[in-house]
Write a protein that holds these residues in place. Structure first.
Motif, short mmCIF file in Angstrom:
data_model
loop_
_atom_site.label_atom_id
_atom_site.label_comp_id
_atom_site.label_asym_id
_atom_site.label_seq_id
_atom_site.Cartn_x
_atom_site.Cartn_y
_atom_site.Cartn_z
N ASP A 1 4.88 -12.88 -12.89
CA ASP A 1 5.31 -14.10 -12.19
C ASP A 1 4.41 -15.28 -12.56
O ASP A 1 4.89 -16.39 -12.82
N LEU B 1 2.43 -1.37 -10.44
CA LEU B 1 3.58 -2.25 -10.65
C LEU B 1 3.44 -3.58 -9.91
O LEU B 1 3.75 -4.62 -10.47
N GLU B 2 3.00 -3.55 -8.67
CA GLU B 2 2.89 -4.79 -7.90
C GLU B 2 1.93 -5.78 -8.56
O GLU B 2 2.19 -6.99 -8.58
N PHE B 3 0.83 -5.30 -9.13
CA PHE B 3 -0.11 -6.17 -9.83
C PHE B 3 0.54 -6.73 -11.09
O PHE B 3 0.42 -7.91 -11.39
N ARG B 4 1.24 -5.86 -11.82
CA ARG B 4 1.90 -6.31 -13.05
C ARG B 4 2.99 -7.33 -12.74
O ARG B 4 3.20 -8.27 -13.49
N GLN B 5 3.69 -7.15 -11.61
CA GLN B 5 4.72 -8.12 -11.20
C GLN B 5 4.09 -9.47 -10.90
O GLN B 5 4.60 -10.51 -11.30
N ASP B 6 2.96 -9.46 -10.18
CA ASP B 6 2.26 -10.71 -9.88
C ASP B 6 1.83 -11.42 -11.16
O ASP B 6 1.94 -12.64 -11.29
N SER C 1 3.25 2.02 -1.78
CA SER C 1 3.61 2.47 -3.12
C SER C 1 2.40 2.98 -3.92
O SER C 1 2.55 3.49 -5.01
N ARG D 1 0.81 -1.20 0.00
CA ARG D 1 0.00 0.00 0.00
C ARG D 1 0.85 1.26 0.00
O ARG D 1 0.42 2.27 -0.50
N THR E 1 -2.32 6.45 -10.83
CA THR E 1 -1.43 5.29 -10.90
C THR E 1 -0.66 5.36 -12.21
O THR E 1 -0.99 6.14 -13.10
#
Length: 92
Positions: free
Chosen positions: A26, A18-23, A3, A1, A12
């Protein structure tokens, strides 16, 4: 949160958080055994919105043509026509 932007006027990243795109990267890497990079992932409000964004970037005038598969996803011909381009069908 920490970030995630907050407050009035906060936006955004246009690609998505970014965290969603990283997930997602992965997940794709694990599923497909091929490295996916978050920088290459764009989150949209669904397939139709993503297709519209791509076609808007590709079509500049009525001289443009877009190749689409036959059979096709109906949004292709609808958006191509609305944007003033021509569609060129090809059989799968």
């Amino acid at each position: 949160r920490a970030s995630m932007p907050s407050g009035t006027g906060a936006y955004t990243n246009s690609q998505g958080i970014l965290e969603f795109r990283q997930d997602i990267a992965d997940y794709i890497t694990d599923r497909d055994e091929h490295v996916a990079y978050p920088a290459n992932i764009f989150l949209t409000n669904g397939a139709s919105a993503g297709i519209e964004m791509v076609l808007n970037g590709l079509i500049s005038d009525d001289k443009d043509a877009i190749m689409i598969p036959i059979p096709q996803y109906p949004i292709y011909s609808a958006l191509i026509g609305r944007l003033g381009a021509r569609q060129i069908g090809y059989y799968l």
